[in-house]
Design a protein around this motif. Sequence first.
Motif, PDB file in Angstrom:
ATOM      1  N   ARG A 156      39.612  33.975  47.042  1.00 47.67           N
ATOM      2  CA  ARG A 156      38.803  34.967  47.764  1.00 47.67           C
ATOM      3  C   ARG A 156      39.024  34.848  49.272  1.00 47.67           C
ATOM      4  O   ARG A 156      39.115  35.873  49.971  1.00 47.67           O
ATOM      5  CB  ARG A 156      37.318  34.794  47.425  1.00 47.67           C
ATOM      6  CG  ARG A 156      36.931  35.268  46.036  1.00 47.67           C
ATOM      7  CD  ARG A 156      35.419  35.458  45.919  1.00 47.67           C
ATOM      8  NE  ARG A 156      34.709  34.207  46.145  1.00 47.67           N
ATOM      9  CZ  ARG A 156      34.397  33.339  45.185  1.00 47.67           C
ATOM     10  NH1 ARG A 156      34.716  33.585  43.926  1.00 47.67           N
ATOM     11  NH2 ARG A 156      33.720  32.226  45.472  1.00 47.67           N
ATOM     12  N   THR A 194      49.728  49.523  49.053  1.00 47.27           N
ATOM     13  CA  THR A 194      50.238  49.349  50.414  1.00 47.27           C
ATOM     14  C   THR A 194      51.548  48.568  50.408  1.00 47.27           C
ATOM     15  O   THR A 194      52.524  48.959  51.052  1.00 47.27           O
ATOM     16  CB  THR A 194      49.201  48.619  51.283  1.00 47.27           C
ATOM     17  OG1 THR A 194      48.015  49.422  51.363  1.00 47.27           O
ATOM     18  CG2 THR A 194      49.740  48.378  52.687  1.00 47.27           C
ATOM     19  N   ALA A 231      44.393  48.850  46.258  1.00 48.10           N
ATOM     20  CA  ALA A 231      44.849  49.362  47.550  1.00 48.10           C
ATOM     21  C   ALA A 231      45.910  48.443  48.160  1.00 48.10           C
ATOM     22  O   ALA A 231      46.880  48.913  48.777  1.00 48.10           O
ATOM     23  CB  ALA A 231      43.665  49.496  48.504  1.00 48.10           C
ATOM     24  N   LEU A 232      45.734  47.132  47.966  1.00 49.97           N
ATOM     25  CA  LEU A 232      46.731  46.191  48.479  1.00 49.97           C
ATOM     26  C   LEU A 232      48.070  46.400  47.792  1.00 49.97           C
ATOM     27  O   LEU A 232      49.118  46.452  48.448  1.00 49.97           O
ATOM     28  CB  LEU A 232      46.246  44.756  48.264  1.00 49.97           C
ATOM     29  CG  LEU A 232      47.242  43.650  48.640  1.00 49.97           C
ATOM     30  CD1 LEU A 232      47.535  43.677  50.131  1.00 49.97           C
ATOM     31  CD2 LEU A 232      46.720  42.285  48.212  1.00 49.97           C
ATOM     32  N   TYR A 242      43.465  41.337  53.090  1.00 48.53           N
ATOM     33  CA  TYR A 242      42.900  42.679  53.206  1.00 48.53           C
ATOM     34  C   TYR A 242      42.778  43.091  54.669  1.00 48.53           C
ATOM     35  O   TYR A 242      43.045  44.254  55.029  1.00 48.53           O
ATOM     36  CB  TYR A 242      41.514  42.733  52.545  1.00 48.53           C
ATOM     37  CG  TYR A 242      41.521  42.680  51.039  1.00 48.53           C
ATOM     38  CD1 TYR A 242      42.684  42.929  50.312  1.00 48.53           C
ATOM     39  CD2 TYR A 242      40.351  42.404  50.329  1.00 48.53           C
ATOM     40  CE1 TYR A 242      42.675  42.877  48.940  1.00 48.53           C
ATOM     41  CE2 TYR A 242      40.330  42.360  48.948  1.00 48.53           C
ATOM     42  CZ  TYR A 242      41.507  42.591  48.253  1.00 48.53           C
ATOM     43  OH  TYR A 242      41.490  42.556  46.886  1.00 48.53           O
ATOM     44  N   ASP A 243      42.369  42.143  55.511  1.00 45.17           N
ATOM     45  CA  ASP A 243      42.220  42.448  56.935  1.00 45.17           C
ATOM     46  C   ASP A 243      43.571  42.784  57.563  1.00 45.17           C
ATOM     47  O   ASP A 243      43.676  43.724  58.352  1.00 45.17           O
ATOM     48  CB  ASP A 243      41.586  41.255  57.650  1.00 45.17           C
ATOM     49  CG  ASP A 243      41.377  41.522  59.134  1.00 45.17           C
ATOM     50  OD1 ASP A 243      40.592  42.432  59.463  1.00 45.17           O
ATOM     51  OD2 ASP A 243      42.008  40.819  59.955  1.00 45.17           O
ATOM     52  N   ASP A 267      44.604  46.226  56.198  1.00 50.44           N
ATOM     53  CA  ASP A 267      43.597  47.275  56.337  1.00 50.44           C
ATOM     54  C   ASP A 267      43.270  47.929  54.989  1.00 50.44           C
ATOM     55  O   ASP A 267      43.327  49.155  54.836  1.00 50.44           O
ATOM     56  CB  ASP A 267      44.069  48.338  57.341  1.00 50.44           C
ATOM     57  CG  ASP A 267      42.935  49.275  57.754  1.00 50.44           C
ATOM     58  OD1 ASP A 267      41.762  48.863  57.662  1.00 50.44           O
ATOM     59  OD2 ASP A 267      43.236  50.421  58.154  1.00 50.44           O
ATOM     60  N   CYS A 268      42.961  47.099  53.998  1.00 51.18           N
ATOM     61  CA  CYS A 268      42.573  47.614  52.688  1.00 51.18           C
ATOM     62  C   CYS A 268      41.406  46.774  52.166  1.00 51.18           C
ATOM     63  O   CYS A 268      41.071  45.736  52.738  1.00 51.18           O
ATOM     64  CB  CYS A 268      43.741  47.610  51.709  1.00 51.18           C
ATOM     65  SG  CYS A 268      44.515  46.011  51.507  1.00 51.18           S
ATOM     66  N   SER A 269      40.799  47.223  51.068  1.00 54.56           N
ATOM     67  CA  SER A 269      39.583  46.547  50.606  1.00 54.56           C
ATOM     68  C   SER A 269      39.559  46.294  49.109  1.00 54.56           C
ATOM     69  O   SER A 269      38.515  45.955  48.561  1.00 54.56           O
ATOM     70  CB  SER A 269      38.356  47.399  50.990  1.00 54.56           C
ATOM     71  OG  SER A 269      38.463  48.702  50.441  1.00 54.56           O
ATOM     72  N   SER A 270      40.685  46.470  48.428  1.00 54.24           N
ATOM     73  CA  SER A 270      40.714  46.221  46.988  1.00 54.24           C
ATOM     74  C   SER A 270      42.114  45.784  46.575  1.00 54.24           C
ATOM     75  O   SER A 270      43.097  45.996  47.303  1.00 54.24           O
ATOM     76  CB  SER A 270      40.325  47.484  46.208  1.00 54.24           C
ATOM     77  OG  SER A 270      41.328  48.475  46.351  1.00 54.24           O
ATOM     78  N   GLU A 271      42.199  45.200  45.386  1.00 58.40           N
ATOM     79  CA  GLU A 271      43.490  44.768  44.870  1.00 58.40           C
ATOM     80  C   GLU A 271      44.414  45.965  44.650  1.00 58.40           C
ATOM     81  O   GLU A 271      45.614  45.890  44.923  1.00 58.40           O
ATOM     82  CB  GLU A 271      43.288  43.994  43.563  1.00 58.40           C
ATOM     83  CG  GLU A 271      42.537  42.694  43.739  1.00 58.40           C
ATOM     84  CD  GLU A 271      42.237  42.012  42.418  1.00 58.40           C
ATOM     85  OE1 GLU A 271      42.920  42.333  41.422  1.00 58.40           O
ATOM     86  OE2 GLU A 271      41.321  41.171  42.372  1.00 58.40           O
ATOM     87  N   LYS A 277      40.569  37.821  51.637  1.00 56.67           N
ATOM     88  CA  LYS A 277      39.833  38.353  52.790  1.00 56.67           C
ATOM     89  C   LYS A 277      40.762  38.522  53.986  1.00 56.67           C
ATOM     90  O   LYS A 277      40.749  39.560  54.668  1.00 56.67           O
ATOM     91  CB  LYS A 277      38.675  37.418  53.141  1.00 56.67           C
ATOM     92  CG  LYS A 277      37.809  37.913  54.298  1.00 56.67           C
ATOM     93  CD  LYS A 277      36.637  36.967  54.562  1.00 56.67           C
ATOM     94  CE  LYS A 277      35.794  37.459  55.729  1.00 56.67           C
ATOM     95  NZ  LYS A 277      34.662  36.529  56.012  1.00 56.67           N
TER      96      LYS A 277
END
Length: 351
Positions: free
Chosen positions: A324, A345, A341-342, A331-332, A335-339, A328
């Motif tokens: 985790r 990207t 989206a990562l 993701y930063d 600029d994404c907030s989920s697996e 964190k």
Amino acid sequence: MWARLRVLCSSGLDLMCIAPDAFALVRELIPYDAATLYLTGPDGETYTTWQSSVLDCVRNVCASEEFNRKEDRYKISDLVMAAPKVGHMLQPPRSYFASLAYQEIVRPAGQHHVLDVRLELDGRRVGLLMLLRAPGAGFDGDDVDEILRVARYFEHAHRSAGCATLAEACLTEEAMVVANRGGEIMYMSGEAQVMLHELAQQAHAPATPGRVPELCQRVIERLASSQQLDQLPVARMWAPGGIIEARAQWLGGPGGSAGPEDLAERTPVGIFLKRVEPVPLRVWRSLQTAALSPQQTEVAFWMGVGVRRDEVREKVGVSEAGLRDCLKVIYDRFDCSSEAALAATLRGLAA
């Protein structure tokens, strides 16, 4: 640098596919002017090669049947089968400088310092990695230690090749060739010319002017013998930086068993070529400029290629809390907030 090389060599991709990216890292670890990777059979005979910064005249000599028929103690097959595993050419005997290998390959290239290491799997000799430098500072003991470590990573890549999922490979280039059933080229696009040349190089065979390479001839023969006209035969070959795929289709109506033999011989065949970039390679490349720690890079890679969280923890050797924390930061950075989206990207699919 070592962490990035380890991840790349653990991707499950063929060693020939990752060669350009792997050797770019090797150059930073062990500076060189030229490099060659030979993959060989158990008898030491080369079946495919990758070369960096090697002159065309040298490539042509290496691939020529005439040169390979000549007797010489310093051919690649001899180096693969000889002892020791590493540094066979660091202090070559005087006879080396009179050899065909030196006179026709090394000397014209102007790269006189050679550092070589054999690749082995379970006692089998499967290849040779060779770095070359121009006159000046030669290779030393530290370079020997480094290339042995590189060899261990390359051997792991060779052992695990084929484990990667290729279903979602990304198309990067397309081309077309028109040929007859015998493989004589009737038309080809400029892009096809480059890809055909590459196919011949990967097969470690000189290109025959006016004829398609063996991979394309194979799909033509499959097309001619197939009874399923709704399915196009396909053949694939690992290539530096990806995979080249060839599909064949009759042009102007079906040939083969669907008509007289002379008609089938005259019916042109369209060979559709595609170069694709496997998802693991695309994800790995997306991570090369990211400001991440080695552990975070490894986590991002496996998440990007679609490995489950529990498997990622096992591969990286990290707890759920550690995972985790890594995510964190990752993701930063992206600029994404989920697996999901990562992964999108890193695969270049994000909107």
